[in-house]
Design an enzyme around this catalytic site. Structure first.
Site, PDB file in Angstrom:
ATOM      1  N   SER A 192     -84.265 -55.326  21.653  1.00  0.00           N
ATOM      2  CA  SER A 192     -83.556 -54.659  20.575  1.00  0.00           C
ATOM      3  C   SER A 192     -82.909 -55.660  19.610  1.00  0.00           C
ATOM      4  O   SER A 192     -83.604 -56.503  19.058  1.00  0.00           O
ATOM      5  CB  SER A 192     -82.534 -53.705  21.193  1.00  0.00           C
ATOM      6  OG  SER A 192     -81.953 -52.892  20.228  1.00  0.00           O
ATOM      7  N   ASP A 363     -89.694 -44.493  21.420  1.00  0.00           N
ATOM      8  CA  ASP A 363     -88.480 -45.247  21.091  1.00  0.00           C
ATOM      9  C   ASP A 363     -87.887 -44.778  19.762  1.00  0.00           C
ATOM     10  O   ASP A 363     -88.532 -44.859  18.723  1.00  0.00           O
ATOM     11  CB  ASP A 363     -88.835 -46.736  21.015  1.00  0.00           C
ATOM     12  CG  ASP A 363     -87.632 -47.640  21.123  1.00  0.00           C
ATOM     13  OD1 ASP A 363     -86.555 -47.237  20.639  1.00  0.00           O
ATOM     14  OD2 ASP A 363     -87.769 -48.740  21.683  1.00  0.00           O
ATOM     15  N   HIS A 396     -86.372 -46.689  24.240  1.00  0.00           N
ATOM     16  CA  HIS A 396     -85.611 -47.940  24.133  1.00  0.00           C
ATOM     17  C   HIS A 396     -85.061 -48.462  25.459  1.00  0.00           C
ATOM     18  O   HIS A 396     -85.126 -49.656  25.732  1.00  0.00           O
ATOM     19  CB  HIS A 396     -84.448 -47.709  23.154  1.00  0.00           C
ATOM     20  CG  HIS A 396     -84.088 -48.906  22.347  1.00  0.00           C
ATOM     21  ND1 HIS A 396     -84.946 -49.487  21.449  1.00  0.00           N
ATOM     22  CD2 HIS A 396     -82.954 -49.643  22.301  1.00  0.00           C
ATOM     23  CE1 HIS A 396     -84.357 -50.518  20.875  1.00  0.00           C
ATOM     24  NE2 HIS A 396     -83.145 -50.644  21.375  1.00  0.00           N
TER      25      HIS A 396
END
Ligand SMILES: *[C@@H]1O[C@H](CO)[C@@H](O)[C@H](O)[C@H]1NC(C)=O
Ligand SMILES: *[C@@H]1O[C@H](CO)[C@@H](O)[C@H](O)[C@H]1NC(C)=O
Length: 423
Positions: A192, A363, A396
């Protein structure tokens, strides 16, 4: 400076634990009324998160050696860094120096987030058991990185930074330190925001001389396709200034009341479903264990700066990767000498830098459309230096704590790194 070094095995753990308790300054006051099921829902059966360092709380207990280190950035932040120098079963490979790998978490979490699954399932321990010398970063402002040479974390000046400073100061300081300690080029794993700051650094020619290769999990660089209702509403609130009125340009503490109230107000928007906040923010994770989610909610989310959140919201709004926008041409001139913030041009990333990109079809933060834009900026990358993996069901958080992340992602990461040094 190594706070704790040279573990001689478990027998020494008690002594080292004491050293740790004395030295690891935990400024963060633990709120007994924090949260449990949701990020901000008042909790019933409260479990107090560990106040000892990450080594003592999450690593040594599983039979691994672990050292706590400190790194001071050029702008004075004192960051905590953990090192797992080897696996549980030490291989007889004397003479072969272990390959260092640095693992960098994303926004609103800290290094602890990698240790929520059991040793057989979590990335740092899998890497250690595969012969790597593993280093875990903790970004400024998170639980174990809340000290500064001159500023106290209770004052707004401590929080006057965005991801630009992670690019300019945090990441280079950590690379210098690990490189200095090991004398070897570093493999990098980012998740991320940990991918964004690495890419931005590479685009400025930073780190590339100390780095061997990089694995980018759930990469974010472009955020204009981010499609969760909550994310979109929040991003809008950040860029139009609502949030600064409420919070000031200071700490963004997801466990604190002001942020909790702010989130609740966002959740009242039509179309925003906050029933399951983790899914609302990260997408429909396929593969999380319920007890791991509980652990996650005990340990995370962590603070960041409001300015960092605003910067991310600008990134989402503007569709380009640029430095923090001070919102007025004259302010930008004051900071940058030009009226609009300078951009990070990802085309400048060296084309022979070995990159592994893994992204998920579910995601919400690292949307497939945005990953396509990112991959487009690699179109001149050396073909044999770029590996891309698409995981249809992953969102995610699956990349950090999916029960099957070992089989699906981490084994690929290990194989990718090993290919680079057999090459
Ligand atoms: C989920 O976590 C619990 C507690 O750690 C464990 O007993 C269980 O085996 C885990 N399930 C899976 C599928 O890994
Ligand atoms: C980024 O760099 C590439 C090549 O170095 C250049 O062609 C391109 O115009 C740059 N993009 C921007 C937006 O400046």
């Amino acid at each position: 400076m190594a706070l704790v070094r040279g573990f001689l095995g478990l027998a020494a753990a008690c002594r080292d634990f004491c050293v740790l308790v004395v030295f690891v300054l935990v400024v963060h006051p633990h709120r007994a009324d924090g949260f449990s099921r949701g990020f901000f829902a008042p909790s019933k059966g409260v479990v107090i998160p560990p106040v000892a360092g990450i080594c003592a709380a999450s690593v040594i207990v599983h039979g691994y050696k672990c050292q706590e280190h400190e790194v001071t950035t050029q702008d004075g932040y004192i960051l905590s860094l953990q090192r797992i120098p080897e696996g549980r079963v030490v291989r007889n490979d004397a003479g072969n120096k272990r390959q260092p790998v640095l693992i960098q978490h994303g926004v609103l979490v800290d290094g602890m987030t990698w240790f929520l699954n059991p040793p057989e399932q979590n990335l740092p321990m899998i890497l250690a058991d595969n012969g790597f010398d593993v280093w875990i970063a903790n970004t400024r402002g998170t639980r174990f990185s809340r000290r500064h040479t001159a500023l106290d974390s209770s004052i707004p000046d401590f929080w006057d930074w965005s991801w630009d400073e992670l690019v300019s100061f945090d990441i280079p300081a950590i690379f210098d330190f690990v490189y200095g300690q090991t004398g070897q080029k570093i493999d990098y794993v980012g998740h991320s925001l940990g991918t964004l700051i690495a890419l931005a650094s590479f685009s400025e020619g930073k780190l590339v001389n100390q780095m061997k290769s990089a694995a980018l999990l759930s990469p974010i660089a472009y955020l204009s396709h981010m499609n969760t209702a909550l994310g979109v509403v929040a991003a809008r609130a950040f860029v139009n200034g609502e949030i600064t009125t409420i919070l000031g340009l200071a700490e963004f503490n997801p466990k604190g009341e002001p942020v909790g109230n702010f989130l609740k107000s966002l959740c009242a928007y039509p179309g925003v479903d906050c029933y399951d906040l983790l899914s609302a923010l990260t997408g429909k994770n396929c593969c999380l264990n319920a007890s791991t989610i509980d652990l996650f909610l005990m340990n995370e989310p962590q603070s960041t700066s409001t300015k960092n959140m605003i910067h991310l919201a600008q990134t989402a709004r503007d569709g380009i990767l640029a430095k923090y926008n001070y919102g007025r041409p004259d302010y930008n001139v004051m900071h940058y000498g030009i009226a609009t913030p300078p951009i990070y041009n990802l085309s400048n990333i060296p084309h022979d830098l070995p990159l592994f990109v893994s992204y998920g079809g579910q995601d919400a933060l690292s949307d497939v459309g945005d990953v396509m834009l990112l991959l487009d900026s690699f179109k001149f990358h050396d073909v044999d230096k770029l590996s891309v993996q698409f995981i249809k069901d992953y969102a995610h958080a699956d990349f950090i704590m999916g029960v099957n992340a070992k089989d699906i992602v981490y084994n690929q990461v290990v194989a990718f790194f090993k290919r680079q040094y057999s090459a």
